[in-house]
Scaffold this motif. Structure first.
Motif, PDB file in Angstrom:
ATOM      1  N   PRO A 201     -36.680  72.269  54.074  1.00  0.00           N
ATOM      2  CA  PRO A 201     -38.009  72.035  54.668  1.00  0.00           C
ATOM      3  C   PRO A 201     -38.963  73.226  54.476  1.00  0.00           C
ATOM      4  CG  PRO A 201     -36.285  71.345  56.191  1.00  0.00           C
ATOM      5  CD  PRO A 201     -35.595  72.043  55.048  1.00  0.00           C
ATOM      6  N   THR A 202     -38.430  74.455  54.532  1.00  0.00           N
ATOM      7  CA  THR A 202     -39.289  75.632  54.313  1.00  0.00           C
ATOM      8  C   THR A 202     -39.822  75.628  52.895  1.00  0.00           C
ATOM      9  OG1 THR A 202     -37.699  76.799  55.686  1.00  0.00           O
ATOM     10  CG2 THR A 202     -39.411  78.144  54.670  1.00  0.00           C
ATOM     11  N   LEU A 203     -38.947  75.293  51.942  1.00  0.00           N
ATOM     12  CA  LEU A 203     -39.366  75.245  50.537  1.00  0.00           C
ATOM     13  C   LEU A 203     -40.440  74.169  50.351  1.00  0.00           C
ATOM     14  CD1 LEU A 203     -38.986  76.267  47.634  1.00  0.00           C
ATOM     15  CD2 LEU A 203     -37.200  74.541  47.348  1.00  0.00           C
ATOM     16  N   ALA A 204     -40.227  72.982  50.945  1.00  0.00           N
ATOM     17  CA  ALA A 204     -41.204  71.887  50.819  1.00  0.00           C
ATOM     18  C   ALA A 204     -42.553  72.334  51.380  1.00  0.00           C
ATOM     19  CB  ALA A 204     -40.688  70.661  51.563  1.00  0.00           C
ATOM     20  N   GLN A 205     -42.522  73.027  52.509  1.00  0.00           N
ATOM     21  CA  GLN A 205     -43.771  73.496  53.122  1.00  0.00           C
ATOM     22  C   GLN A 205     -44.480  74.498  52.218  1.00  0.00           C
ATOM     23  OE1 GLN A 205     -45.023  71.991  55.838  1.00  0.00           O
ATOM     24  NE2 GLN A 205     -46.840  73.119  55.187  1.00  0.00           N
ATOM     25  N   ARG A 206     -43.698  75.418  51.607  1.00  0.00           N
ATOM     26  CA  ARG A 206     -44.300  76.413  50.709  1.00  0.00           C
ATOM     27  C   ARG A 206     -44.947  75.727  49.507  1.00  0.00           C
ATOM     28  NH1 ARG A 206     -39.613  81.081  50.395  1.00  0.00           N
ATOM     29  NH2 ARG A 206     -39.809  81.820  52.517  1.00  0.00           N
ATOM     30  N   LEU A 207     -44.278  74.702  48.989  1.00  0.00           N
ATOM     31  CA  LEU A 207     -44.831  73.978  47.835  1.00  0.00           C
ATOM     32  C   LEU A 207     -46.126  73.259  48.229  1.00  0.00           C
ATOM     33  CD1 LEU A 207     -41.537  72.525  46.277  1.00  0.00           C
ATOM     34  CD2 LEU A 207     -42.989  74.296  45.271  1.00  0.00           C
ATOM     35  N   ARG A 208     -46.142  72.693  49.453  1.00  0.00           N
ATOM     36  CA  ARG A 208     -47.361  72.019  49.927  1.00  0.00           C
ATOM     37  C   ARG A 208     -48.492  73.022  50.127  1.00  0.00           C
ATOM     38  NH1 ARG A 208     -43.771  69.044  53.401  1.00  0.00           N
ATOM     39  NH2 ARG A 208     -43.270  67.238  52.136  1.00  0.00           N
ATOM     40  N   ASP A 209     -48.162  74.201  50.707  1.00  0.00           N
ATOM     41  CA  ASP A 209     -49.180  75.232  50.956  1.00  0.00           C
ATOM     42  C   ASP A 209     -49.806  75.699  49.647  1.00  0.00           C
ATOM     43  OD1 ASP A 209     -48.571  75.015  53.583  1.00  0.00           O
ATOM     44  OD2 ASP A 209     -47.411  76.882  53.718  1.00  0.00           O
ATOM     45  N   ARG A 210     -49.003  75.699  48.591  1.00  0.00           N
ATOM     46  CA  ARG A 210     -49.475  76.142  47.283  1.00  0.00           C
ATOM     47  C   ARG A 210     -50.478  75.125  46.719  1.00  0.00           C
ATOM     48  NH1 ARG A 210     -44.773  77.930  43.061  1.00  0.00           N
ATOM     49  NH2 ARG A 210     -44.929  75.796  42.334  1.00  0.00           N
TER      50      ARG A 210
ATOM     51  N   GLU B 262     -50.527  72.921  44.575  1.00  0.00           N
ATOM     52  CA  GLU B 262     -50.661  72.731  43.125  1.00  0.00           C
ATOM     53  C   GLU B 262     -50.133  71.360  42.735  1.00  0.00           C
ATOM     54  OE1 GLU B 262     -48.450  75.734  41.073  1.00  0.00           O
ATOM     55  OE2 GLU B 262     -49.907  77.273  41.587  1.00  0.00           O
ATOM     56  N   ASP B 263     -49.250  70.792  43.570  1.00  0.00           N
ATOM     57  CA  ASP B 263     -48.525  69.589  43.196  1.00  0.00           C
ATOM     58  C   ASP B 263     -48.821  68.423  44.130  1.00  0.00           C
ATOM     59  OD1 ASP B 263     -46.919  70.908  41.148  1.00  0.00           O
ATOM     60  OD2 ASP B 263     -45.943  71.936  42.806  1.00  0.00           O
ATOM     61  N   SER B 264     -48.693  67.203  43.572  1.00  0.00           N
ATOM     62  CA  SER B 264     -48.792  65.994  44.388  1.00  0.00           C
ATOM     63  C   SER B 264     -47.497  65.855  45.186  1.00  0.00           C
ATOM     64  CB  SER B 264     -48.951  64.784  43.471  1.00  0.00           C
ATOM     65  OG  SER B 264     -47.791  64.682  42.651  1.00  0.00           O
ATOM     66  N   GLU B 265     -47.496  64.959  46.198  1.00  0.00           N
ATOM     67  CA  GLU B 265     -46.266  64.716  46.981  1.00  0.00           C
ATOM     68  C   GLU B 265     -45.130  64.257  46.069  1.00  0.00           C
ATOM     69  OE1 GLU B 265     -45.037  65.179  50.127  1.00  0.00           O
ATOM     70  OE2 GLU B 265     -46.832  66.404  50.377  1.00  0.00           O
ATOM     71  N   GLU B 266     -45.495  63.491  45.043  1.00  0.00           N
ATOM     72  CA  GLU B 266     -44.483  62.993  44.106  1.00  0.00           C
ATOM     73  C   GLU B 266     -43.863  64.165  43.323  1.00  0.00           C
ATOM     74  OE1 GLU B 266     -46.150  60.177  41.337  1.00  0.00           O
ATOM     75  OE2 GLU B 266     -44.269  60.192  40.189  1.00  0.00           O
ATOM     76  N   ALA B 267     -44.736  65.066  42.874  1.00  0.00           N
ATOM     77  CA  ALA B 267     -44.254  66.238  42.118  1.00  0.00           C
ATOM     78  C   ALA B 267     -43.401  67.132  43.018  1.00  0.00           C
ATOM     79  CB  ALA B 267     -45.432  67.013  41.546  1.00  0.00           C
ATOM     80  N   ILE B 268     -43.791  67.236  44.298  1.00  0.00           N
ATOM     81  CA  ILE B 268     -43.022  68.056  45.244  1.00  0.00           C
ATOM     82  C   ILE B 268     -41.626  67.460  45.432  1.00  0.00           C
ATOM     83  CG2 ILE B 268     -42.854  68.789  47.676  1.00  0.00           C
ATOM     84  CD1 ILE B 268     -45.902  69.266  47.595  1.00  0.00           C
ATOM     85  N   ALA B 269     -41.575  66.124  45.569  1.00  0.00           N
ATOM     86  CA  ALA B 269     -40.276  65.452  45.737  1.00  0.00           C
ATOM     87  C   ALA B 269     -39.395  65.711  44.510  1.00  0.00           C
ATOM     88  CB  ALA B 269     -40.483  63.959  45.933  1.00  0.00           C
ATOM     89  N   ARG B 270     -40.003  65.712  43.318  1.00  0.00           N
ATOM     90  CA  ARG B 270     -39.254  65.952  42.084  1.00  0.00           C
ATOM     91  C   ARG B 270     -38.747  67.408  42.057  1.00  0.00           C
ATOM     92  NH1 ARG B 270     -41.983  66.213  37.247  1.00  0.00           N
ATOM     93  NH2 ARG B 270     -43.790  65.330  38.280  1.00  0.00           N
ATOM     94  N   ARG B 271     -39.599  68.335  42.463  1.00  0.00           N
ATOM     95  CA  ARG B 271     -39.197  69.747  42.491  1.00  0.00           C
ATOM     96  C   ARG B 271     -38.051  69.976  43.481  1.00  0.00           C
ATOM     97  NH1 ARG B 271     -42.290  73.395  39.642  1.00  0.00           N
ATOM     98  NH2 ARG B 271     -44.361  72.676  39.085  1.00  0.00           N
ATOM     99  N   LEU B 272     -38.102  69.246  44.627  1.00  0.00           N
ATOM    100  CA  LEU B 272     -37.037  69.408  45.630  1.00  0.00           C
ATOM    101  C   LEU B 272     -35.705  68.877  45.110  1.00  0.00           C
ATOM    102  CD1 LEU B 272     -38.818  68.626  49.001  1.00  0.00           C
ATOM    103  CD2 LEU B 272     -37.882  70.808  48.257  1.00  0.00           C
ATOM    104  N   GLU B 273     -35.776  67.784  44.359  1.00  0.00           N
ATOM    105  CA  GLU B 273     -34.549  67.235  43.758  1.00  0.00           C
ATOM    106  C   GLU B 273     -33.948  68.228  42.778  1.00  0.00           C
ATOM    107  OE1 GLU B 273     -34.578  63.342  41.652  1.00  0.00           O
ATOM    108  OE2 GLU B 273     -35.607  62.736  43.504  1.00  0.00           O
TER     109      GLU B 273
END
Ligand code: 5GP
Length: 213
Positions: A135-144, A146-157
């Motif tokens: 969850p911390t990583l997901a939050q950092r990616l959202r704060d950045r 740069e990515d859509s929710e879909e891209a964030i989900a892909r990065r988390l995978e």
């Protein structure tokens, strides 16, 4: 500035750092190389498009996909990998030049690249940087942002596949707080530099001072 002593003459140490994207490894490694004399960050070649604010020849060497493929054929790379559809590689000659002059180098590469270096039997000190939690990583990616929710989900995978490889590394550093994490990384560099392999010449010279003429 730190009290770090640069390695004595002889070969430098190869450090490898891997971390899922969004873990803050770029900031960590920039702090580390500016704090520690004789430690350099390797500049990778990549076929990915340059992002706003990035400088060619500083952040990466940006090359076309054709040029990258030609470099692979010419065996320019110590390791290379396809990450998120773009290619990234470390020049073997650039890395060797730093190590041969006795300086240390840190490669910030993905888990596939780290595996290739290990498979080649090259001596390296491998560090895995973990985020405190998913969850911390997901939050950092959202704060950045740069990515859509879909891209964030892909990065988390992808991140999940990467973090599962931590046990292949020599050290794990959790990036919970920047200063603390930098401190742990510096301790790893200090320990690697204190190994007998690198200190033999200095130690033998000291031992000689005990020998009566
Ligand atoms: P980014 O495009 O966000 O700068 O980097 C994406 C990923 O590629 C990161 O995990 C980064 O560590 C990795 N990477 C950067 N340079 C290299 C390289 O030379 N080799 C490999 N294997 N991975 C790299």
């Amino acid at each position: 500035m730190s009290n770090e002593v640069p390695p004595e003459s002889g070969r430098g140490i190869l450090f490898i750092m891997s971390a899922p994207s969004g873990t803050g490894k770029t900031t960590l490694v920039e702090r580390l190389v500016s704090d520690i004399p004789g430690l350099h960050r390797s500049r990778s070649y990549t076929s990915r498009p340059q992002r706003a604010g990035e400088r060619d020849g500083v952040d990466y060497n940006f090359v076309s996909r054709e040029r990258f493929d030609a470099m692979v054929r010419d065996e320019v790379f110590l390791e290379w990998a396809d990450v998120f559809g773009n290619c990234y590689g470390t020049s073997a000659a650039d890395t060797e030049a730093v190590l041969a002059r006795g300086d240390d180098v840190v490669l910030v590469i993905d888990v596939q690249g780290a595996r290739q270096v290990r498979r080649r039997g090259i001596d390296s000190v491998d560090i895995f940087v973990l985020p405190p939690s998913a969850p911390t990583l997901a939050q950092r990616l959202r704060d950045r942002s740069e990515d859509s929710e879909e891209a964030i989900a892909r990065r988390l995978e992808t991140a999940y596949r990467e973090v599962s490889e931590f046990a292949q590394y020599d050290y794990v550093v959790v990036n919970d707080e920047l200063e603390a994490a930098v401190g742990r990384l510096r301790a790893i560099v200090t320990a690697a530099r204190a190994r007998v392999r690198g200190m033999r010449r200095t130690a033998e010279a000291i031992v000689q001072t005990f020998v009566r003429g």
